[in-house]
Design a protein around this motif. Structure first.
Motif, PDB file in Angstrom:
ATOM      1  N   ALA A 197       0.816  -1.222   0.000  1.00 22.41           N
ATOM      2  CA  ALA A 197       0.000   0.000   0.000  1.00 22.41           C
ATOM      3  C   ALA A 197       0.846   1.267   0.000  1.00 22.41           C
ATOM      4  CB  ALA A 197      -0.952   0.003   1.193  1.00 22.41           C
ATOM      5  N   SER A 198       2.086   1.142  -0.385  1.00 20.38           N
ATOM      6  CA  SER A 198       2.961   2.304  -0.526  1.00 20.38           C
ATOM      7  C   SER A 198       3.131   2.628  -2.004  1.00 20.38           C
ATOM      8  CB  SER A 198       4.332   2.011   0.091  1.00 20.38           C
ATOM      9  OG  SER A 198       5.320   2.849  -0.456  1.00 20.38           O
ATOM     10  N   PRO A 199       2.911   3.885  -2.414  1.00 19.73           N
ATOM     11  CA  PRO A 199       3.134   4.256  -3.816  1.00 19.73           C
ATOM     12  C   PRO A 199       4.553   3.993  -4.275  1.00 19.73           C
ATOM     13  CG  PRO A 199       1.907   5.966  -2.679  1.00 19.73           C
ATOM     14  CD  PRO A 199       2.375   5.015  -1.631  1.00 19.73           C
ATOM     15  N   VAL A 200       5.506   4.091  -3.363  1.00 21.85           N
ATOM     16  CA  VAL A 200       6.910   3.845  -3.707  1.00 21.85           C
ATOM     17  C   VAL A 200       7.110   2.384  -4.082  1.00 21.85           C
ATOM     18  CG1 VAL A 200       9.269   3.855  -2.836  1.00 21.85           C
ATOM     19  CG2 VAL A 200       7.727   5.733  -2.250  1.00 21.85           C
ATOM     20  N   HIS A 201       6.595   1.491  -3.250  1.00 24.63           N
ATOM     21  CA  HIS A 201       6.733   0.059  -3.553  1.00 24.63           C
ATOM     22  C   HIS A 201       5.907  -0.326  -4.784  1.00 24.63           C
ATOM     23  CE1 HIS A 201       9.092  -1.329  -0.075  1.00 24.63           C
ATOM     24  NE2 HIS A 201       8.474  -0.359   0.588  1.00 24.63           N
ATOM     25  N   MET A 202       4.748   0.288  -4.938  1.00 31.73           N
ATOM     26  CA  MET A 202       3.931   0.035  -6.129  1.00 31.73           C
ATOM     27  C   MET A 202       4.713   0.388  -7.393  1.00 31.73           C
ATOM     28  SD  MET A 202       0.463   2.044  -7.291  1.00 31.73           S
ATOM     29  CE  MET A 202       1.443   3.524  -7.625  1.00 31.73           C
ATOM     30  N   ALA A 203       5.382   1.526  -7.376  1.00 31.15           N
ATOM     31  CA  ALA A 203       6.161   1.969  -8.543  1.00 31.15           C
ATOM     32  C   ALA A 203       7.340   1.032  -8.806  1.00 31.15           C
ATOM     33  CB  ALA A 203       6.643   3.388  -8.333  1.00 31.15           C
ATOM     34  N   ARG A 204       7.960   0.545  -7.748  1.00 29.62           N
ATOM     35  CA  ARG A 204       9.073  -0.396  -7.915  1.00 29.62           C
ATOM     36  C   ARG A 204       8.602  -1.691  -8.574  1.00 29.62           C
ATOM     37  NH1 ARG A 204      11.739   0.412  -1.887  1.00 29.62           N
ATOM     38  NH2 ARG A 204      12.698   2.473  -2.285  1.00 29.62           N
ATOM     39  N   ARG A 205       7.425  -2.170  -8.135  1.00 36.94           N
ATOM     40  CA  ARG A 205       6.889  -3.392  -8.743  1.00 36.94           C
ATOM     41  C   ARG A 205       6.573  -3.159 -10.213  1.00 36.94           C
ATOM     42  NH1 ARG A 205       3.839  -3.451  -4.020  1.00 36.94           N
ATOM     43  NH2 ARG A 205       1.990  -2.787  -5.185  1.00 36.94           N
ATOM     44  N   LYS A 239      13.172   1.851 -18.045  1.00 39.39           N
ATOM     45  CA  LYS A 239      12.801   3.113 -17.408  1.00 39.39           C
ATOM     46  C   LYS A 239      12.486   2.884 -15.926  1.00 39.39           C
ATOM     47  CE  LYS A 239      10.651   4.930 -21.641  1.00 39.39           C
ATOM     48  NZ  LYS A 239       9.388   5.454 -22.238  1.00 39.39           N
ATOM     49  N   LYS A 240      12.644   3.951 -15.157  1.00 39.07           N
ATOM     50  CA  LYS A 240      12.301   3.902 -13.744  1.00 39.07           C
ATOM     51  C   LYS A 240      11.064   4.763 -13.516  1.00 39.07           C
ATOM     52  CE  LYS A 240      14.203   4.589  -9.106  1.00 39.07           C
ATOM     53  NZ  LYS A 240      15.397   5.002  -8.316  1.00 39.07           N
ATOM     54  N   TYR A 241      10.017   4.168 -12.980  1.00 37.64           N
ATOM     55  CA  TYR A 241       8.742   4.860 -12.804  1.00 37.64           C
ATOM     56  C   TYR A 241       8.527   5.228 -11.333  1.00 37.64           C
ATOM     57  CZ  TYR A 241       7.718   3.125 -17.485  1.00 37.64           C
ATOM     58  OH  TYR A 241       7.763   2.859 -18.836  1.00 37.64           O
ATOM     59  N   ASP A 242       7.860   6.385 -11.116  1.00 42.16           N
ATOM     60  CA  ASP A 242       7.473   6.750  -9.756  1.00 42.16           C
ATOM     61  C   ASP A 242       5.966   6.561  -9.599  1.00 42.16           C
ATOM     62  OD1 ASP A 242       6.258   8.944 -11.017  1.00 42.16           O
ATOM     63  OD2 ASP A 242       7.809  10.357 -10.414  1.00 42.16           O
ATOM     64  N   GLY A 243       5.491   6.703  -8.358  1.00 40.94           N
ATOM     65  CA  GLY A 243       4.086   6.443  -8.078  1.00 40.94           C
ATOM     66  C   GLY A 243       3.146   7.338  -8.854  1.00 40.94           C
ATOM     67  N   LYS A 244       3.480   8.621  -8.945  1.00 38.91           N
ATOM     68  CA  LYS A 244       2.618   9.561  -9.655  1.00 38.91           C
ATOM     69  C   LYS A 244       2.437   9.149 -11.105  1.00 38.91           C
ATOM     70  CE  LYS A 244       2.098  14.532 -10.548  1.00 38.91           C
ATOM     71  NZ  LYS A 244       2.703  15.879 -10.325  1.00 38.91           N
ATOM     72  N   LYS A 290      -2.947  -0.423 -14.091  1.00 41.08           N
ATOM     73  CA  LYS A 290      -4.252  -0.615 -13.453  1.00 41.08           C
ATOM     74  C   LYS A 290      -4.200  -1.775 -12.458  1.00 41.08           C
ATOM     75  CE  LYS A 290      -8.003  -0.237 -15.946  1.00 41.08           C
ATOM     76  NZ  LYS A 290      -8.979  -0.404 -17.061  1.00 41.08           N
ATOM     77  N   GLU A 291      -3.460  -2.813 -12.820  1.00 44.45           N
ATOM     78  CA  GLU A 291      -3.330  -3.946 -11.907  1.00 44.45           C
ATOM     79  C   GLU A 291      -2.597  -3.538 -10.631  1.00 44.45           C
ATOM     80  OE1 GLU A 291      -1.163  -8.336 -11.704  1.00 44.45           O
ATOM     81  OE2 GLU A 291      -1.603  -7.422 -13.666  1.00 44.45           O
ATOM     82  N   GLU A 292      -1.493  -2.816 -10.787  1.00 42.72           N
ATOM     83  CA  GLU A 292      -0.705  -2.422  -9.624  1.00 42.72           C
ATOM     84  C   GLU A 292      -1.436  -1.390  -8.760  1.00 42.72           C
ATOM     85  OE1 GLU A 292       1.788  -3.632  -8.248  1.00 42.72           O
ATOM     86  OE2 GLU A 292       2.550  -5.011  -9.752  1.00 42.72           O
ATOM     87  N   THR A 293      -2.095  -0.428  -9.371  1.00 40.07           N
ATOM     88  CA  THR A 293      -2.856   0.533  -8.568  1.00 40.07           C
ATOM     89  C   THR A 293      -4.036  -0.147  -7.887  1.00 40.07           C
ATOM     90  OG1 THR A 293      -4.122   1.244 -10.514  1.00 40.07           O
ATOM     91  CG2 THR A 293      -2.164   2.539  -9.942  1.00 40.07           C
TER      92      THR A 293
END
Length: 304
Positions: A177-185, A194-199, A213-216
């Motif tokens: 439930a962390s946007p940071v970990h979501m972006a890493r996944r 590429k490296k993506y951030d939560g936003k 959509k799956e990760e969010t």
């Protein structure tokens, strides 16, 4: 009730962070003389920097105390900052007596997430309630439990450490439930160099990207379930959400939709918690440190 004199007393207010130390003076209930310095690399330099902040305030004000927000698990009984943080040298010894001796003033010391919660409780999103859960959605999931206007620290000082909750066989709430970990996944699964951030991942999901959509979806469903469960465990007046993602106007409507789905699965559950976005941003820890000081020293009066 706090006395009017207590509210008007000048306080030096300090927010210790991993990269910078912010400070100011609370004068007539207004935060003045704000500034910041880089967080020092050693304990000796930390003492020097903190003392310099207090001494500078004395040139213009008549401070009656020092209110400090800090990383770590603050044990108010022993004056020790337990646990660990990005500032290892402040931990596991009686730091409160050391600071008190150097300042020659009464001080209060509280965990930064608890300070942010107290700011919301005093004059922010939770100003109209007495019992509140404050959930910080950041690199991990943390926060604070407020009951009868007081922080519940817990026996091991882990009150509000919601991120430790196990949500499946291997993942904690901070993992999912962390946007940071979501972006890493998302970055690992996308594997396009590429490296993506939560936003960006939230934006891609809004554009129809299936993987995003799956990760969010994992993010929202995990956070909604946790908030739902915590709400039925503590039955707070309000749940206040902080952290960078709390600035998004879509957060509460989306979480409400996911929590409604949880409620329907539970069946017997008759209500959904009231959610609110945190009011304070950069000044949250400073403002909350003042509240903590006034709770600890309710009889402190300003000079005549």
């Amino acid at each position: 009730m706090e006395s009017e004199a207590n509210n008007m007393a000048d306080l030096v207010v300090i927010d210790v962070g991993g990269t910078s130390i912010k400070y100011g003076v609370m004068h007539h209930d207004q935060l003045e003389n704000e500034g910041s310095v880089a967080t020092p690399p050693t304990l000796a330099e930390y003492y020097t920097a903190m003392t310099a902040i207090v001494d500078q305030a004395r040139t213009k004000y008549q401070p009656m105390g020092v209110a400090i927000s800090t990383p770590g698990a603050v044990n108010k009984k022993t004056g020790v900052i337990e646990g660990a943080s990005a500032i290892p040298y402040i931990h596991n010894f009686p730091i409160v007596p050391e600071l008190t001796r150097r300042f020659n003033l009464p001080i209060s010391l509280e965990n930064d997430a608890n300070c942010a919660a107290l700011a919301e409780l005093s004059s922010g999103a939770g100003a109209d309630v007495e019992n509140m859960l404050f959930i910080v959605i950041g690199t991990g999931i943390g926060g604070s439990v407020i009951v009868n206007n007081r922080v519940i620290h817990g026996r091991h000082l882990f009150g509000g450490e919601f991120g430790y909750m196990l949500v499946d066989d291997k993942n904690t709430l901070s993992d999912v439930a962390s946007p940071v970990h979501m972006a890493r996944r998302y970055t690992a699964r996308k594997a396009d160099g590429k490296k993506y951030d939560g936003k960006t991942v939230f934006a891609l999901a809004d554009q129809g990207d299936a993987l995003a959509k799956e990760e969010t979806g994992i993010f929202f469903s995990s956070l909604a379930r946790a908030i739902f469960n915590l709400s039925y465990a503590f039955d707070p007046d309000k749940v206040v959400l902080g952290g960078g993602v709390s600035q998004a106007d879509w957060l509460i409507p989306t979480l409400t939709t996911y929590m409604q789905a949880v409620k329907e699965k539970v069946g017997i559950a008759p209500w959904l918690p009231e959610l609110a976005l945190a009011h304070y941003r950069s000044q949250a820890n400073l403002m909350g440190a003042v509240v903590d000081f006034r709770q600890q020293y309710p009889a402190t009066a300003s000079p005549q």
